[in-house]
Design an enzyme around this catalytic site. Structure first.
Site, short mmCIF file in Angstrom:
data_model
loop_
_atom_site.label_atom_id
_atom_site.label_comp_id
_atom_site.label_asym_id
_atom_site.label_seq_id
_atom_site.Cartn_x
_atom_site.Cartn_y
_atom_site.Cartn_z
N SER A 8 -5.40 -3.35 9.92
CA SER A 8 -6.67 -3.17 10.64
C SER A 8 -6.60 -1.95 11.56
CB SER A 8 -6.97 -4.42 11.48
OG SER A 8 -5.97 -4.57 12.47
N GLY A 40 -8.87 -9.76 14.28
CA GLY A 40 -8.44 -11.13 14.54
C GLY A 40 -9.48 -12.06 15.12
N CYS A 70 -0.39 -6.56 7.66
CA CYS A 70 -1.32 -7.21 8.57
C CYS A 70 -1.33 -8.70 8.24
CB CYS A 70 -2.70 -6.60 8.38
SG CYS A 70 -3.99 -7.37 9.37
N ASN A 71 -0.90 -9.51 9.17
CA ASN A 71 -0.86 -10.96 8.94
C ASN A 71 -2.28 -11.52 8.78
OD1 ASN A 71 2.14 -11.96 9.88
ND2 ASN A 71 1.51 -10.12 10.94
N THR A 72 -3.22 -10.95 9.52
CA THR A 72 -4.60 -11.44 9.49
C THR A 72 -5.22 -11.20 8.12
OG1 THR A 72 -4.70 -10.84 11.83
CG2 THR A 72 -6.79 -11.31 10.74
N CYS A 180 1.86 -10.83 14.34
CA CYS A 180 0.82 -9.79 14.22
C CYS A 180 1.55 -8.47 14.36
CB CYS A 180 -0.21 -9.94 15.34
SG CYS A 180 -1.32 -8.52 15.49
N THR A 181 1.29 -7.55 13.44
CA THR A 181 2.09 -6.32 13.45
C THR A 181 1.83 -5.46 14.69
OG1 THR A 181 0.41 -5.36 11.97
CG2 THR A 181 2.42 -6.22 10.96
N HIS A 182 0.67 -5.61 15.29
CA HIS A 182 0.41 -4.85 16.52
C HIS A 182 1.37 -5.25 17.65
CE1 HIS A 182 -3.44 -3.74 14.68
NE2 HIS A 182 -3.62 -2.87 15.67
N1 DGL Z 1 -2.22 -6.19 12.87
C1 DGL Z 1 -2.93 -7.33 12.46
C2 DGL Z 1 -2.01 -8.52 12.15
O1 DGL Z 1 -0.87 -8.33 11.79
C3 DGL Z 1 -4.26 -7.71 13.03
C4 DGL Z 1 -4.74 -7.19 14.32
C5 DGL Z 1 -6.25 -7.32 14.51
O2 DGL Z 1 -6.93 -6.44 14.00
O3 DGL Z 1 -6.71 -8.29 15.15
O4 DGL Z 1 -2.42 -9.64 12.20
#
Ligand code: DGL
Length: 259
Positions: A8, A40, A70-72, A180-182
């Site tokens: 994302s 998210g 991205c996990n989401t 979450c990768t962020h």
């Molecule tokens: N980086 C994303 C993840 O791994 C999602 C972050 C987002 O856009 O809310 O879930």
């Protein structure tokens, strides 16, 4: 071989960072949907539509494998993507198994976005692994917003993290999972706020291992090129290029000790 990475926003760069380290000759495309981040707190249907359009874009640019960094996105779209496309599609999910394996006792705190944490995929994963009910969930959508605006170690970040952790009796915990990768960008702040006995684990290494397995080994035929797109626009503006370089440098700093 060209490998397309998707997130994302800037979070997936942390997975790309590991992938480039493991596959220096592979060529990468990185798609950050910054115009529409964060995902998210959106609806599952909205996110699924965004992910399909980004994957379609990466395939049109020659990607021969796709990593949903991205996990989401993985939570809401991976099944449908695999039904539609034949290229290898590698997803990410919170490293719950790794956390439980690392720590035979103690509680596990899985962080992520609201979509990931309420998703069936995670519920099924935890249901199959956590017989002793050691896993708790904590959504941290605020960290995605901080990351997207490049704010990684301010007092506001620390205050947010402390506030969200307040309801938990931290000495009971042995692992915090970055789902979450962020959240990778906040490893230092998290480590400063958590008791030193709490380990922080991410899913990056496992994802890269899985990628290498799915594409049949480490590619040797490329030049190690990286092409970035922000929501369909190639990153050609020097300010945007500098932003990506700064983020990769921050990851270098954060991941150095883990090499
Ligand atoms: N980086 C994303 C993840 O791994 C999602 C972050 C987002 O856009 O809310 O879930």
């Amino acid at each position: 071989m060209k490998i397309g990475f998707f997130d994302s926003g800037i979070g997936g760069l942390s997975v790309l960072y590991e992938a480039r380290r493991a596959m220096p000759r592979a060529d990468f495309l990185y798609y950050a949907d910054c115009d529409r981040a964060p995902y998210g707190e959106k609806t599952e249907a909205e996110v699924q539509a965004y992910v399909f359009s980004a994957v379609e874009f990466l395939l049109s640019k020659g990607a021969e494998a796709i990593v949903l960094a991205c996990n989401t996105a993985t939570s809401v779209a991976i099944r449908a993507l695999r039904e539609r496309y034949t290229v290898p599609i590698i997803g990410m999910e919170p490293a719950v198994k790794r956390a439980l394996d690392l720590s035979p006792e103690g509680r596990i705190l899985v962080t992520g976005t609201p979509i990931t944490l309420r998703g069936d995929k995670l519920r099924e994963l935890i249901g199959g692994l956590d017989a002793a009910h050691r896993v708790d969930l904590l959504p941290l959508p605020g960290l995605v917003k901080f990351a997207e605006r490049g704010e990684f170690s301010s007092s506001a970040v620390e205050e947010y993290v402390r506030g969200e952790l307040l309801p938990f009796h931290l000495p009971d915990y042995s692992v915090l999972v970055l789902g979450c990768t962020h959240f990778n960008y906040f490893k230092d702040t998290l480590a400063a706020v958590l008791p030193p006995t709490v380990r922080i684990v991410d899913g990056n290494e496992g994802t890269v291992r899985q990628l290498i397995r799915r594409i049949g080994g480490v590619p040797t035929d490329g030049t190690g090129e990286l092409t970035c797109y922000i929501s369909d626009r190639p990153v050609t503006d020097p300010a945007e290029q500098a932003r990506i370089a700064t983020l990769l440098a921050r990851l270098d700093l954060l991941f150095q000790g883990e090499a």
